[in-house]
Motif scaffolding. Structure first.
Motif, mmCIF file in Angstrom:
data_model
loop_
_atom_site.group_PDB
_atom_site.id
_atom_site.type_symbol
_atom_site.label_atom_id
_atom_site.label_comp_id
_atom_site.label_asym_id
_atom_site.label_seq_id
_atom_site.Cartn_x
_atom_site.Cartn_y
_atom_site.Cartn_z
ATOM 1 N N HIS A 137 -15.674 -55.780 -20.174
ATOM 2 C CA HIS A 137 -14.652 -56.081 -19.157
ATOM 3 C C HIS A 137 -15.278 -55.926 -17.775
ATOM 4 O O HIS A 137 -15.471 -54.800 -17.326
ATOM 5 C CB HIS A 137 -13.469 -55.129 -19.227
ATOM 6 C CG HIS A 137 -13.026 -54.777 -20.615
ATOM 7 N ND1 HIS A 137 -12.019 -55.444 -21.265
ATOM 8 C CD2 HIS A 137 -13.437 -53.811 -21.457
ATOM 9 C CE1 HIS A 137 -11.837 -54.906 -22.457
ATOM 10 N NE2 HIS A 137 -12.694 -53.920 -22.600
ATOM 11 N N HIS A 140 -12.966 -53.955 -15.154
ATOM 12 C CA HIS A 140 -12.593 -52.539 -15.336
ATOM 13 C C HIS A 140 -13.649 -51.653 -14.664
ATOM 14 O O HIS A 140 -14.448 -50.993 -15.315
ATOM 15 C CB HIS A 140 -12.531 -52.188 -16.822
ATOM 16 C CG HIS A 140 -11.342 -52.746 -17.542
ATOM 17 N ND1 HIS A 140 -10.534 -52.002 -18.366
ATOM 18 C CD2 HIS A 140 -10.818 -53.987 -17.568
ATOM 19 C CE1 HIS A 140 -9.575 -52.766 -18.864
ATOM 20 N NE2 HIS A 140 -9.738 -53.979 -18.402
ATOM 21 N N ASP A 147 -6.084 -51.504 -20.348
ATOM 22 C CA ASP A 147 -5.613 -52.398 -21.407
ATOM 23 C C ASP A 147 -4.653 -51.637 -22.312
ATOM 24 O O ASP A 147 -4.883 -50.455 -22.614
ATOM 25 C CB ASP A 147 -6.792 -52.923 -22.232
ATOM 26 C CG ASP A 147 -7.636 -53.922 -21.457
ATOM 27 O OD1 ASP A 147 -7.156 -54.435 -20.428
ATOM 28 O OD2 ASP A 147 -8.773 -54.184 -21.882
ATOM 29 N N HIS A 261 -6.496 -62.938 -23.955
ATOM 30 C CA HIS A 261 -5.468 -61.898 -23.845
ATOM 31 C C HIS A 261 -4.305 -62.202 -24.773
ATOM 32 O O HIS A 261 -3.147 -62.104 -24.382
ATOM 33 C CB HIS A 261 -5.021 -61.724 -22.386
ATOM 34 C CG HIS A 261 -6.036 -60.987 -21.559
ATOM 35 N ND1 HIS A 261 -7.149 -61.590 -21.057
ATOM 36 C CD2 HIS A 261 -6.122 -59.689 -21.204
ATOM 37 C CE1 HIS A 261 -7.889 -60.702 -20.400
ATOM 38 N NE2 HIS A 261 -7.287 -59.536 -20.470
ATOM 39 N N HIS A 264 -4.328 -58.200 -26.644
ATOM 40 C CA HIS A 264 -3.977 -56.996 -25.884
ATOM 41 C C HIS A 264 -3.406 -57.404 -24.531
ATOM 42 O O HIS A 264 -3.505 -58.565 -24.137
ATOM 43 C CB HIS A 264 -5.205 -56.103 -25.684
ATOM 44 C CG HIS A 264 -6.189 -56.651 -24.692
ATOM 45 N ND1 HIS A 264 -7.121 -57.618 -25.013
ATOM 46 C CD2 HIS A 264 -6.385 -56.382 -23.375
ATOM 47 C CE1 HIS A 264 -7.845 -57.913 -23.949
ATOM 48 N NE2 HIS A 264 -7.426 -57.188 -22.935
ATOM 49 N N HIS A 266 -3.563 -56.725 -20.449
ATOM 50 C CA HIS A 266 -4.367 -56.123 -19.375
ATOM 51 C C HIS A 266 -3.444 -55.865 -18.189
ATOM 52 O O HIS A 266 -2.687 -56.754 -17.779
ATOM 53 C CB HIS A 266 -5.488 -57.095 -18.993
ATOM 54 C CG HIS A 266 -6.194 -56.755 -17.707
ATOM 55 N ND1 HIS A 266 -7.409 -56.119 -17.677
ATOM 56 C CD2 HIS A 266 -5.847 -56.976 -16.409
ATOM 57 C CE1 HIS A 266 -7.806 -55.970 -16.416
ATOM 58 N NE2 HIS A 266 -6.865 -56.475 -15.623
HETATM 59 ZN ZN LIG Z 1 -8.510 -55.445 -19.313
#
Ligand SMILES: [Zn+2]
Length: 270
Positions: A137, A140, A147, A261, A264, A266
């Motif tokens: 990522h 991040h 996440d 995505h 999950h 974000h």
């Molecule tokens: Zn993320």
């Protein structure tokens, strides 16, 4: 020469994977030399001890630099839980205090709305240094990203509390149907972290998204989260945003070069 190359490689690998692991490795080399430790097993044990010590030190020091760890030792009453101990073991569970407040408020809300519901956190950020990415990522890198796992149900419609299709919460993708909006269909980017991992998909159980909790969580993020906790963006694939009816200014598509995505959520805050 070969020895130096291996050492540099190990230092870089441990730094990329765990941030402070490279430092623990350098300490290991120094201490092993001082103590004249020769055996591989002894050196490995020394590294593990120093790694645990360094990781623990990070939990104490990082808050002075603006990041706090999500708790790795969930108590039965906790509503926000880190999905896998691997995130904590690799120091990937750090966020800003504001992000922690937001995540706890979301988990609290979910528990009020659906009593007993556990909200699962996945990758967060490393403990130190703005701009140091938590691969894969790239974003991040500042404590303001987190996440969250999807909420799932089994084939009979029963909610699966604290469970995800994938053991780490990632890579079990919800496939869009041909009629769905698919902004990346037909593209063949080579420089991308949008991996489909088709070979991996048959290994995951065929749980479905639990739509009530998913709707509640994402709409809380895009309303209360935005107004009270500074939520800036929530990334979700368009086919899920559409099928769950979650369109809102904060709910966005991340672009075709970033990870999918539809396994999950974000969240990033200001
Ligand atoms: Zn993320």
């Amino acid at each position: 020469m070969a020895k130096t190359t291996i050492r540099v490689f190990l230092f870089l690998l441990l730094t990329v994977l765990t941030q402070v692991g490279g430092l623990a490795y350098l300490l290991t080399l120094g201490v092993a030399r001082t103590l004249r430790l020769k055996g591989r097993i002894a050196r490995l044990c020394l590294f593990l001890v120093l790694y645990v010590g360094t990781a623990y030190a990070a939990t104490v020091i990082a808050p002075h630099f603006g990041r706090v760890p999500l708790s790795c030792f969930a108590k039965p009453a906790d509503h926000l839980v880190v999905r896998s101990p691997i995130y904590c073991a690799l120091n990937r569970n750090y966020v800003t205090p504001d992000m922690l407040r937001m995540a706890e408020a979301l988990a609290e809300h979910m528990d009020v709305r659906f009593p007993g519901t556990v909200t699962l956190a996945l990758d967060a950020n490393f403990p130190f240094i703005d701009g140091f990415p938590l691969l894969p990522h790239l974003s991040h890198a500042d404590g303001r990203k987190l996440d969250l796992a999807f909420y799932y149900r089994d084939g009979t419609g029963r909610f699966l509390n604290g469970v995800t299709r994938s053991p780490i919460g990632y890579f079990a993708f919800e496939q869009p149907s041909p009629a769905d909006e698919q902004p990346c269909a037909g593209r063949n980017d080579w420089l991308t972290t949008r991996w489909d991992l088709a070979w991996l998909q048959p290994f995951f159980p065929s749980y479905g998204i639990e739509p009530e909790r998913m709707r509640e969580a994402v709409s809380w993020l895009s309303k209360t989260g935005v107004v009270e906790y500074g939520v800036e963006k929530v990334f979700l694939e368009p086919h899920l945003t559409n099928s769950l009816g979650l369109a809102a200014p904060a709910v966005r598509f991340q672009g075709c070069r970033a990870a999918r995505h539809d396994d999950h959520i974000h969240v990033q805050i200001q």
